[in-house]
Write a protein that holds these residues in place. Sequence first.
Motif, PDB file in Angstrom:
ATOM      1  N   GLU A 166       0.839  -1.207   0.000  1.00 42.93           N
ATOM      2  CA  GLU A 166       0.000   0.000   0.000  1.00 42.93           C
ATOM      3  C   GLU A 166       0.874   1.256   0.000  1.00 42.93           C
ATOM      4  OE1 GLU A 166      -0.146  -2.354   2.346  1.00 42.93           O
ATOM      5  OE2 GLU A 166      -2.014  -3.403   1.872  1.00 42.93           O
ATOM      6  N   GLU A 167       1.928   1.179   0.798  1.00 43.21           N
ATOM      7  CA  GLU A 167       2.798   2.339   0.961  1.00 43.21           C
ATOM      8  C   GLU A 167       3.585   2.605  -0.324  1.00 43.21           C
ATOM      9  OE1 GLU A 167       6.248   3.444   4.085  1.00 43.21           O
ATOM     10  OE2 GLU A 167       4.914   1.816   4.689  1.00 43.21           O
ATOM     11  N   LEU A 168       4.064   1.531  -0.938  1.00 44.03           N
ATOM     12  CA  LEU A 168       4.812   1.699  -2.189  1.00 44.03           C
ATOM     13  C   LEU A 168       3.889   2.227  -3.287  1.00 44.03           C
ATOM     14  CD1 LEU A 168       7.435   1.404  -3.764  1.00 44.03           C
ATOM     15  CD2 LEU A 168       6.816  -0.956  -4.260  1.00 44.03           C
ATOM     16  N   GLU A 169       2.675   1.731  -3.299  1.00 43.94           N
ATOM     17  CA  GLU A 169       1.694   2.189  -4.287  1.00 43.94           C
ATOM     18  C   GLU A 169       1.520   3.703  -4.179  1.00 43.94           C
ATOM     19  OE1 GLU A 169      -2.327   0.597  -3.751  1.00 43.94           O
ATOM     20  OE2 GLU A 169      -2.990   2.569  -4.429  1.00 43.94           O
ATOM     21  N   LYS A 170       1.374   4.187  -2.950  1.00 49.02           N
ATOM     22  CA  LYS A 170       1.178   5.614  -2.708  1.00 49.02           C
ATOM     23  C   LYS A 170       2.367   6.414  -3.251  1.00 49.02           C
ATOM     24  CE  LYS A 170      -1.158   6.229   1.413  1.00 49.02           C
ATOM     25  NZ  LYS A 170      -0.991   6.374   2.875  1.00 49.02           N
ATOM     26  N   GLU A 171       3.564   5.938  -2.938  1.00 49.11           N
ATOM     27  CA  GLU A 171       4.796   6.605  -3.332  1.00 49.11           C
ATOM     28  C   GLU A 171       4.903   6.669  -4.868  1.00 49.11           C
ATOM     29  OE1 GLU A 171       6.965   7.841  -1.095  1.00 49.11           O
ATOM     30  OE2 GLU A 171       8.322   8.597  -2.666  1.00 49.11           O
ATOM     31  N   LEU A 172       4.599   5.553  -5.516  1.00 46.00           N
ATOM     32  CA  LEU A 172       4.692   5.495  -6.981  1.00 46.00           C
ATOM     33  C   LEU A 172       3.661   6.419  -7.614  1.00 46.00           C
ATOM     34  CD1 LEU A 172       5.180   1.651  -7.551  1.00 46.00           C
ATOM     35  CD2 LEU A 172       6.902   3.440  -7.784  1.00 46.00           C
ATOM     36  N   ALA A 221       0.655  -3.569 -10.503  1.00 44.59           N
ATOM     37  CA  ALA A 221       0.169  -2.986 -11.759  1.00 44.59           C
ATOM     38  C   ALA A 221      -1.333  -2.705 -11.647  1.00 44.59           C
ATOM     39  CB  ALA A 221       0.444  -3.939 -12.925  1.00 44.59           C
ATOM     40  N   HIS A 222      -2.053  -3.656 -11.080  1.00 42.57           N
ATOM     41  CA  HIS A 222      -3.497  -3.517 -10.924  1.00 42.57           C
ATOM     42  C   HIS A 222      -3.841  -2.336 -10.014  1.00 42.57           C
ATOM     43  CE1 HIS A 222      -7.654  -4.776 -10.397  1.00 42.57           C
ATOM     44  NE2 HIS A 222      -7.484  -4.663  -9.088  1.00 42.57           N
ATOM     45  N   ARG A 223      -3.141  -2.242  -8.891  1.00 42.93           N
ATOM     46  CA  ARG A 223      -3.405  -1.152  -7.946  1.00 42.93           C
ATOM     47  C   ARG A 223      -3.175   0.212  -8.595  1.00 42.93           C
ATOM     48  NH1 ARG A 223      -2.910  -1.677  -2.271  1.00 42.93           N
ATOM     49  NH2 ARG A 223      -3.232  -3.820  -1.595  1.00 42.93           N
ATOM     50  N   LEU A 224      -2.076   0.336  -9.333  1.00 44.90           N
ATOM     51  CA  LEU A 224      -1.750   1.623  -9.949  1.00 44.90           C
ATOM     52  C   LEU A 224      -2.768   1.974 -11.029  1.00 44.90           C
ATOM     53  CD1 LEU A 224       2.134   1.227 -10.157  1.00 44.90           C
ATOM     54  CD2 LEU A 224       0.874   2.802  -8.680  1.00 44.90           C
ATOM     55  N   ARG A 225      -3.149   0.965 -11.796  1.00 45.05           N
ATOM     56  CA  ARG A 225      -4.148   1.161 -12.853  1.00 45.05           C
ATOM     57  C   ARG A 225      -5.452   1.681 -12.261  1.00 45.05           C
ATOM     58  NH1 ARG A 225      -2.557  -3.402 -15.701  1.00 45.05           N
ATOM     59  NH2 ARG A 225      -3.918  -4.590 -14.354  1.00 45.05           N
ATOM     60  N   GLU A 226      -5.877   1.066 -11.166  1.00 44.18           N
ATOM     61  CA  GLU A 226      -7.122   1.462 -10.490  1.00 44.18           C
ATOM     62  C   GLU A 226      -7.086   2.933 -10.082  1.00 44.18           C
ATOM     63  OE1 GLU A 226      -9.356  -1.299  -8.099  1.00 44.18           O
ATOM     64  OE2 GLU A 226      -9.649  -1.490 -10.272  1.00 44.18           O
ATOM     65  N   GLY A 244      -5.552   5.274 -11.643  1.00 40.75           N
ATOM     66  CA  GLY A 244      -5.399   6.171 -12.781  1.00 40.75           C
ATOM     67  C   GLY A 244      -3.984   6.307 -13.331  1.00 40.75           C
ATOM     68  N   VAL A 245      -3.037   5.532 -12.821  1.00 40.26           N
ATOM     69  CA  VAL A 245      -1.694   5.572 -13.406  1.00 40.26           C
ATOM     70  C   VAL A 245      -1.733   4.692 -14.670  1.00 40.26           C
ATOM     71  CG1 VAL A 245       0.753   5.073 -13.028  1.00 40.26           C
ATOM     72  CG2 VAL A 245      -0.669   5.832 -11.116  1.00 40.26           C
ATOM     73  N   PRO A 246      -1.301   5.238 -15.813  1.00 38.79           N
ATOM     74  CA  PRO A 246      -1.478   4.497 -17.071  1.00 38.79           C
ATOM     75  C   PRO A 246      -0.528   3.298 -17.225  1.00 38.79           C
ATOM     76  CG  PRO A 246      -0.336   6.558 -17.493  1.00 38.79           C
ATOM     77  CD  PRO A 246      -0.694   6.559 -16.037  1.00 38.79           C
ATOM     78  N   VAL A 247      -0.830   2.234 -16.508  1.00 37.42           N
ATOM     79  CA  VAL A 247      -0.050   0.997 -16.624  1.00 37.42           C
ATOM     80  C   VAL A 247      -0.862   0.037 -17.501  1.00 37.42           C
ATOM     81  CG1 VAL A 247       0.870  -0.976 -15.351  1.00 37.42           C
ATOM     82  CG2 VAL A 247       0.962   1.302 -14.341  1.00 37.42           C
ATOM     83  N   PRO A 248      -0.270  -0.474 -18.582  1.00 33.66           N
ATOM     84  CA  PRO A 248      -1.050  -1.326 -19.484  1.00 33.66           C
ATOM     85  C   PRO A 248      -1.522  -2.634 -18.830  1.00 33.66           C
ATOM     86  CG  PRO A 248       1.267  -1.237 -20.156  1.00 33.66           C
ATOM     87  CD  PRO A 248       1.105  -0.267 -19.028  1.00 33.66           C
ATOM     88  N   GLU A 249      -2.584  -3.201 -19.370  1.00 31.54           N
ATOM     89  CA  GLU A 249      -3.092  -4.509 -18.927  1.00 31.54           C
ATOM     90  C   GLU A 249      -2.077  -5.586 -19.290  1.00 31.54           C
ATOM     91  OE1 GLU A 249      -6.186  -5.389 -17.655  1.00 31.54           O
ATOM     92  OE2 GLU A 249      -7.122  -3.393 -17.684  1.00 31.54           O
ATOM     93  N   GLY A 250      -2.145  -6.691 -18.581  1.00 33.11           N
ATOM     94  CA  GLY A 250      -1.354  -7.855 -18.990  1.00 33.11           C
ATOM     95  C   GLY A 250       0.080  -7.836 -18.511  1.00 33.11           C
ATOM     96  N   ILE A 251       0.429  -6.875 -17.653  1.00 28.95           N
ATOM     97  CA  ILE A 251       1.785  -6.846 -17.086  1.00 28.95           C
ATOM     98  C   ILE A 251       1.966  -8.078 -16.230  1.00 28.95           C
ATOM     99  CG2 ILE A 251       3.203  -5.733 -15.331  1.00 28.95           C
ATOM    100  CD1 ILE A 251       3.411  -3.812 -17.311  1.00 28.95           C
TER     101      ILE A 251
END
Lengths: 290, 274
Positions: free
Chosen positions: A273-279, B246-251, B253-260
């Motif tokens: 969770e923390e890394l996600e926030k940072e990224l 990848a899924h978390r970032l995509r959710e 709004g970070v533009p990470v493509p599907e299928g990573i």
Amino acid sequence: MEITVNGLKHTYAQGTPFERHALGPIDLQLPSGSFTAIIGQTGSGKSTLIQHFNGLLKPTSGEIIVGNVKITPKGKAPLRDLRRKVGLLFQYPEYQLFEETVEKDIAFGPTNFDFPPELVHTRVKEAMAFVGLDYDAFKDQSPLALSGGQMRRVAMAGVLALKPEMVVLDEPTAGLDPQGKREILQRLYKLHKAEKWTTILVTHNMEDAARYADRIIVMKDGGIVLDGTPTEVFSKDVELQEMGLDLPEITQFIMELNKNLESPLPTNIFQIEELEKELRKRAMSKGGKR
Amino acid sequence: MDPLIIFNNVSFAYPEKDMVLKNIDLTIHSGEFLTIIGHNGSGKSTLAKMMNGLLLPSEGEVQVSGLDTKNSSEIWKIRQTVGIVFQNPDNQFVAPTVYDDVAFGLENMGLPREEMIQRIDLALQQVSMTSFKDYEPHRLSGGQKQRVAIAGILAMRPKVIVFDESTSMLDPMGRKELLATTKALHDEGFTIVGITHDLEESLQADRVIVMDHGEIALQGSPQEVFQHIDKLKNRKLDVPFSVEMAHRLREKGVPVPEGIWQREELVECLWKLL
């Protein structure tokens, strides 16, 4: 409860042809309320060390002071009292269940320590609630007919029913599915905080060590070779790999990413969770500049 | 690829208990590397024990190389075809030395002495344990013990080796040893079935099967199966770190493509975004 280890050495089968030096010399201090993870290969001395903490093994030389009890090679320490205060949860504790019912199995420890029956009853109920077993649903079941995860909880409840001040966990989640693992560790961590335990976790799982411990001790050939915070210990990636130990997945990922970044990410992040926030923060700020 | 093990509408229950397996249809092909994952109690170990007749279906049938596991006169042929390596390395030894232990399974087969010796030597070689042949098994590390257990199976010249949570009691080094051995055996042409909670292990497979309450809930290549994050999490399972991140970032709004899928892919993609 604090532990102090001074010049501890242990030799198995001393004075016989099978004599084998297994441990030490070890000097170590674990403050009250601390959470320490011990990692290292099989045979590195982890089990030998932790068996000294409640007097299952006596030192060949040196001493261990647990709370106000001092264990020396020759001394007669009040081990009974010590064993009530130090809960030891072995690997695959479900193999140690033996009573006819769940309630009797959990009550075995407190009964043996001559707790009055009403207190035994309260403690059993409390301990079952702690590990997430419904008292009425499980009390009369045979522990041997339960699933692996449930059996493990019964075994844990048996340790908790004595209200230990210090808890030694030897691979408490081996063999459980990922969610079962997380659940058990989170419950134990909550108890560690609430009961102010001094907790020792022996594990092969670097993720767990990084996530829960405030200090990690790495053992090799009967000695302590690394000792520090998770961040400090996992910065020694080369040494760890030489010992056949891994870095947590998340640390490997950050290190890989840092190779390509101008301003590196901190390596003291161990929660996704923390890394996600940072990224996210970084991606947004860069996106904003465009 | 030839079908080697066929589950035909198999159900199983222990006496007076609920169904552990429900209407399983499954074909395992020759040379395949199959991994079965699932929460504790999902039926995956039961499934494994059906593969060489240690357990028999309550309904339906299991065929191994065309032989029905219910046919008791064929059971030894079936067990020579499909060997199982179990979880606890300490529960699998019967003889005082590594060599004798590997020989044990062969002793009932009535083979000429020369052939026995040849088979044992080759089996020990296949798991890199030749130099330990005179050791007492209890003096070995966990990973070494499991390799000896595999040698005992290899000496029977099986087609399939089933690993039933065989790495779960090993330390990281032992686990790596065993995974390397598994991979080498697959490369040699053995059919491998792995029952595991370990993600890294399941990523090596050609096909992943997800068991849930006695049924096959999902199956496909690891790439396919591990994209189903919600379905896996609902079944108390994890997904690989890179897929989850990848899924978390995509959710968010970070533009990470599907299928990573691999760590390198995500690193590569993030490097451009950060």
